[in-house]
Write a protein that holds these residues in place. Structure first.
Motif, PDB file in Angstrom:
ATOM      1  N   ASP A 246       0.170  16.474  -1.177  1.00 12.03           N
ATOM      2  CA  ASP A 246      -0.648  16.045  -2.319  1.00 12.03           C
ATOM      3  C   ASP A 246      -1.765  15.122  -1.805  1.00 12.03           C
ATOM      4  OD1 ASP A 246      -1.771  15.106  -4.643  1.00 12.03           O
ATOM      5  OD2 ASP A 246       0.145  14.846  -5.681  1.00 12.03           O
ATOM      6  N   GLU A 247      -2.984  15.608  -1.812  1.00 11.32           N
ATOM      7  CA  GLU A 247      -4.110  14.865  -1.232  1.00 11.32           C
ATOM      8  C   GLU A 247      -4.485  13.617  -2.035  1.00 11.32           C
ATOM      9  OE1 GLU A 247      -7.064  17.485   1.250  1.00 11.32           O
ATOM     10  OE2 GLU A 247      -6.761  18.466  -0.688  1.00 11.32           O
ATOM     11  N   LYS A 248      -3.982  13.502  -3.264  1.00  6.21           N
ATOM     12  CA  LYS A 248      -4.289  12.292  -4.051  1.00  6.21           C
ATOM     13  C   LYS A 248      -3.754  11.046  -3.354  1.00  6.21           C
ATOM     14  CE  LYS A 248      -2.519  13.674  -8.056  1.00  6.21           C
ATOM     15  NZ  LYS A 248      -2.198  15.097  -7.861  1.00  6.21           N
ATOM     16  N   ALA A 249      -2.755  11.215  -2.513  1.00  5.58           N
ATOM     17  CA  ALA A 249      -2.183  10.070  -1.785  1.00  5.58           C
ATOM     18  C   ALA A 249      -3.203   9.419  -0.858  1.00  5.58           C
ATOM     19  CB  ALA A 249      -0.967  10.521  -0.982  1.00  5.58           C
ATOM     20  N   PHE A 250      -4.231  10.183  -0.440  1.00 10.09           N
ATOM     21  CA  PHE A 250      -5.192   9.647   0.520  1.00 10.09           C
ATOM     22  C   PHE A 250      -6.086   8.544  -0.059  1.00 10.09           C
ATOM     23  CE2 PHE A 250      -3.880  13.226   3.013  1.00 10.09           C
ATOM     24  CZ  PHE A 250      -4.023  12.770   4.303  1.00 10.09           C
ATOM     25  N   THR A 251      -6.081   8.384  -1.363  1.00  8.30           N
ATOM     26  CA  THR A 251      -6.776   7.244  -1.965  1.00  8.30           C
ATOM     27  C   THR A 251      -6.253   5.951  -1.353  1.00  8.30           C
ATOM     28  OG1 THR A 251      -7.018   8.457  -4.041  1.00  8.30           O
ATOM     29  CG2 THR A 251      -7.282   6.060  -4.138  1.00  8.30           C
ATOM     30  N   TYR A 252      -4.934   5.930  -1.089  1.00  9.82           N
ATOM     31  CA  TYR A 252      -4.291   4.742  -0.514  1.00  9.82           C
ATOM     32  C   TYR A 252      -4.062   4.864   0.988  1.00  9.82           C
ATOM     33  CZ  TYR A 252      -3.450   4.122  -5.490  1.00  9.82           C
ATOM     34  OH  TYR A 252      -3.619   4.007  -6.837  1.00  9.82           O
ATOM     35  N   VAL A 253      -3.777   6.062   1.460  1.00  7.30           N
ATOM     36  CA  VAL A 253      -3.527   6.249   2.895  1.00  7.30           C
ATOM     37  C   VAL A 253      -4.765   5.859   3.705  1.00  7.30           C
ATOM     38  CG1 VAL A 253      -3.066   7.949   4.713  1.00  7.30           C
ATOM     39  CG2 VAL A 253      -1.797   8.061   2.562  1.00  7.30           C
ATOM     40  N   ASN A 254      -5.950   6.209   3.216  1.00  6.96           N
ATOM     41  CA  ASN A 254      -7.193   5.872   3.936  1.00  6.96           C
ATOM     42  C   ASN A 254      -7.414   4.354   4.001  1.00  6.96           C
ATOM     43  OD1 ASN A 254      -7.913   8.502   4.585  1.00  6.96           O
ATOM     44  ND2 ASN A 254      -9.011   8.823   2.665  1.00  6.96           N
TER      45      ASN A 254
ATOM     46  N   ILE B 234       0.843  -1.205   0.000  1.00  6.25           N
ATOM     47  CA  ILE B 234       0.000   0.000   0.000  1.00  6.25           C
ATOM     48  C   ILE B 234       0.874   1.250   0.000  1.00  6.25           C
ATOM     49  CG2 ILE B 234      -1.693   1.361   1.292  1.00  6.25           C
ATOM     50  CD1 ILE B 234      -2.834  -1.223   2.399  1.00  6.25           C
ATOM     51  N   ARG B 235       1.898   1.265   0.867  1.00 13.30           N
ATOM     52  CA  ARG B 235       2.758   2.453   0.964  1.00 13.30           C
ATOM     53  C   ARG B 235       3.468   2.738  -0.360  1.00 13.30           C
ATOM     54  NH1 ARG B 235       6.818   3.259   5.485  1.00 13.30           N
ATOM     55  NH2 ARG B 235       6.161   5.425   5.401  1.00 13.30           N
ATOM     56  N   ASN B 236       3.862   1.686  -1.052  1.00 13.98           N
ATOM     57  CA  ASN B 236       4.571   1.868  -2.322  1.00 13.98           C
ATOM     58  C   ASN B 236       3.706   2.582  -3.361  1.00 13.98           C
ATOM     59  OD1 ASN B 236       6.991   0.741  -1.526  1.00 13.98           O
ATOM     60  ND2 ASN B 236       6.392  -1.339  -2.126  1.00 13.98           N
ATOM     61  N   LYS B 237       2.377   2.481  -3.195  1.00 15.82           N
ATOM     62  CA  LYS B 237       1.480   3.098  -4.169  1.00 15.82           C
ATOM     63  C   LYS B 237       1.416   4.618  -4.037  1.00 15.82           C
ATOM     64  CE  LYS B 237      -1.580  -0.918  -4.747  1.00 15.82           C
ATOM     65  NZ  LYS B 237      -1.253  -1.146  -6.164  1.00 15.82           N
ATOM     66  N   TYR B 238       1.776   5.128  -2.846  1.00 19.45           N
ATOM     67  CA  TYR B 238       1.680   6.586  -2.693  1.00 19.45           C
ATOM     68  C   TYR B 238       3.013   7.241  -2.298  1.00 19.45           C
ATOM     69  CZ  TYR B 238       1.137   5.589   2.379  1.00 19.45           C
ATOM     70  OH  TYR B 238       1.297   5.170   3.676  1.00 19.45           O
ATOM     71  N   TRP B 239       4.054   6.485  -2.171  1.00 16.06           N
ATOM     72  CA  TRP B 239       5.317   7.033  -1.651  1.00 16.06           C
ATOM     73  C   TRP B 239       5.922   8.092  -2.568  1.00 16.06           C
ATOM     74  CZ3 TRP B 239       6.762   7.385   2.966  1.00 16.06           C
ATOM     75  CH2 TRP B 239       8.073   7.732   3.294  1.00 16.06           C
ATOM     76  N   GLU B 240       5.627   8.023  -3.860  1.00 21.77           N
ATOM     77  CA  GLU B 240       6.224   8.969  -4.809  1.00 21.77           C
ATOM     78  C   GLU B 240       5.454  10.286  -4.910  1.00 21.77           C
ATOM     79  OE1 GLU B 240       9.154   8.584  -6.209  1.00 21.77           O
ATOM     80  OE2 GLU B 240       9.325   6.655  -5.180  1.00 21.77           O
ATOM     81  N   PHE B 241       4.279  10.371  -4.263  1.00 23.90           N
ATOM     82  CA  PHE B 241       3.534  11.624  -4.285  1.00 23.90           C
ATOM     83  C   PHE B 241       4.311  12.710  -3.528  1.00 23.90           C
ATOM     84  CE2 PHE B 241      -0.024   8.718  -5.095  1.00 23.90           C
ATOM     85  CZ  PHE B 241      -0.690   9.389  -6.095  1.00 23.90           C
ATOM     86  N   GLU B 242       4.163  13.965  -3.969  1.00 21.83           N
ATOM     87  CA  GLU B 242       4.821  15.072  -3.277  1.00 21.83           C
ATOM     88  C   GLU B 242       4.101  15.388  -1.976  1.00 21.83           C
ATOM     89  OE1 GLU B 242       5.770  18.615  -5.398  1.00 21.83           O
ATOM     90  OE2 GLU B 242       6.407  17.554  -7.196  1.00 21.83           O
TER      91      GLU B 242
END
Length: 563
Positions: free
Chosen positions: A37-45, A26-34
């Motif tokens: 960047d709220e788009k990361a919350f798709t995976y963080v949630n 899961i973390r690998n899916k959003y780790w590259e976001f700046e």
């Protein structure tokens, strides 16, 4: 039986590793976001929901910690959640890490040093015996930033050198990429803070060398844009020292772009000040004033300013004085008083806690280590205890006397703003209902007294109630009754109160007044002689004017040493 136990153990290991792999995926899916960047919350949630469901509090802490990074405006709420999850994990390292994260939100996002230090000291309690050296060094780095802000540059620089010595070797090698990333961040930020200390102490030779080193070793990626901006900022300050003002302005322009992306208003404020200084040295006063005003806008919004950029307001005051614009000169004089108030309050709180709860604790730990190494430690402790008791008694008496004087001095400062007519308005509304004076008389006298105080006519010698009543176009009875009801004193006491408060204000805020003798101050404030001024000053404030002068001069000298 043995086979059953072995089977359960294998199942436990499988579940554990499967769970860890799932969270890592899961973390690998959003780790590259700046950052932000709220788009990361798709995976963080998803991460948060899964960890909650499994009651995996270690992973739940990590999920909330990641949420802090990607949330633009709810960082503090996620920091609180990470602290709660950390305590549920019952792991001291995780709890300490959570307090570090919360402190970082206060420090980096809000630049609120008081709550930041509060969280760092909490973290220190949990991490002081930790085996995780990275967390311990991170904690010390943050405490170093507070010491730097307070002006303890030598102590702070020593902390940053130790941080660099730890983080830099761990920026490469056969370790996890995330650890390399975190250590590189730690190294570059510690290097930046070291340069800040070197510039503050005038060590520009090392400041230049380290700035070149920082720019060279900062990766050219978006992840390190903030760190790169810091080094362009220090490069610009170095250029000012070398009187290359065009180069400084160019570097500041490169720096401010990256810092605006992460809303680092504190260093943006500093950059505006140094840009203004560069323009001023070039003779472009219009651009200089625009930059200085940008600093004031940030202060007005965030109530934050670095002590070393306080001169920003002195430049504005001086500019408008030369422009013969008393209105703007007065405005920025009042702003400077607000700045000094914020800095003074922060310094008293931070200096007290960092020495009492951090430095003292370090000394006690060092003492404990020494005692363990010496066979005669028990005798040494007894001798030291007796000595400390004797010294403590002497110091206690000295401190009590000093504390009483300081308490009276602080009380005087708390009432500095009370020489304003509007401070009694709330009481006046209630008095009017029971006053025997006619409403028209009250209205007239309110206006007359307001103008009297505003124009500082109370400084005139030889003022009497009768003379002032005649000037106010009222009779002596009405005049005395108004003073009694609305000023809560007789005329002489009212007059002397204003004079004393004026004297306090001038002594505190104007260095030229602190060069005067008590007798000169007495005469300047409308008193006929030194003794009557000194007696009334003591009656009102609990200390003599000579003592107040001494305290203020000591305070100013201490501030200069810190600055």
């Amino acid at each position: 039986m043995l086979r059953k136990v072995l089977g359960l153990f294998i199942f436990f290991l499988f579940t554990l590793f499967h769970s860890q792999a799932y969270y890592a995926e899961i973390r690998n899916k959003y780790w590259e976001f700046e950052e932000n960047d709220e788009k990361a919350f798709t995976y963080v949630n998803i991460y948060i929901k899964s960890a909650k469901k499994e009651k995996n509090y270690k992973e739940l802490f990590q999920a909330y910690n990641d949420a802090i990074r990607y949330s633009p405006n709810r960082k503090l709420q996620y920091a609180d959640s990470s602290v709660t999850a950390a305590h549920l994990s019952k792991d001291p390292d995780i709890i300490g890490n959570a307090y570090l994260a919360k402190g970082s939100v206060y420090y980096f996002t809000h630049r609120k040093f008081k709550p930041a230090l509060h969280e760092y000291l909490k973290a220190y309690k949990y991490l002081e015996n930790s085996d995780d050296q990275f967390l311990k060094e991170r904690n010390l780095y943050y405490i170093g930033t507070v010491k730097s802000y307070l002006g303890y540059y030598s102590e702070a620089a020593e902390i940053f050198r130790k941080s660099i010595a730890f983080f830099k070797p761990n920026t490469k090698g056969n370790i996890h990429p995330n650890l390399i990333f975190n250590n590189r961040k730690g190294y570059l930020n510690a290097l930046h803070q070291l340069i800040v200390c070197e510039q503050a102490t005038g060590d520009y030779k090392n400041a230049v060398l380290h700035t070149v080193q920082g720019l060279k070793e900062t990766p050219a990626t978006n992840d390190f844009e903030q760190e790169r901006s810091y080094f362009y900022k220090t490069k610009g300050i170095n250029e000012i020292h070398q009187k290359n003002y065009d180069g400084a302005i160019s570097d500041f322009n490169k720096s401010i772009t990256g810092l605006k992306k992460v809303n680092d208003f504190s260093w943006i404020s500093a950059i505006n000040y140094y840009s203004g200084l560069s323009y001023q040295n070039k003779g472009d006063f219009k651009q200089a004033v625009a930059k200085y005003k940008a600093v004031d806008s940030i202060f007005a919004k965030h109530q934050f300013i670095f002590p070393q950029t306080r001169k920003n307001y002195e430049e504005l005051i001086d500019y408008y004085k030369k422009q013969n614009d008393p209105q703007q000169e007065l405005f920025y004089t009042k702003q400077l008083l607000k700045v000094d108030s914020v800095l003074t309050n922060d310094f008293k709180y931070l200096a007290n806690r960092i020495h009492r709860e951090y430095d003292t604790k370090e000394l006690l730990q060092a003492q404990a280590k020494l005692e363990n190494k010496n066979s005669f430690s028990e005798k040494l402790v007894i001798i030291l205890s007796i000595t400390l008791l004797i010294l403590g008694g002497l110091v206690f008496y000295w401190f009590k006397t000093k504390k009483d004087l300081q308490k009276k001095y602080n009380h005087i400062l708390s009432e500095l703003d009370s020489v304003r007519p509007e401070v009694i308005q709330a009481e006046e509304k209630n008095i009017e209902k029971v006053s025997k004076l006619d409403a028209a008389v009250i209205k007239n006298l309110k206006e007359k007294f307001k103008e009297f105080e505003k124009s500082k006519r109370f400084l005139e010698k030889g003022l009497t109630a009768g003379r002032l009543a005649a000037e106010f176009e009222t009779n002596a009875t009405y005049f005395s009754q108004f003073v009694s009801e609305f000023k809560d004193s007789n005329f002489n006491t009212y007059l002397n109160n204003l004079r004393i408060k004026y004297a306090v204000d001038q002594i505190y805020n104007h260095k030229e007044w602190r060069k005067y003798s008590v007798e000169d101050i007495a005469l300047a404030c409308g008193f006929s002689n030194r003794q009557s001024f000194s007696n009334f000053f003591y009656e009102q404030n609990g200390m003599r004017p000579a003592e107040f002068l001494k305290k203020r001069n000591e305070e100013v000298q201490a501030e200069r040493k810190i600055g």
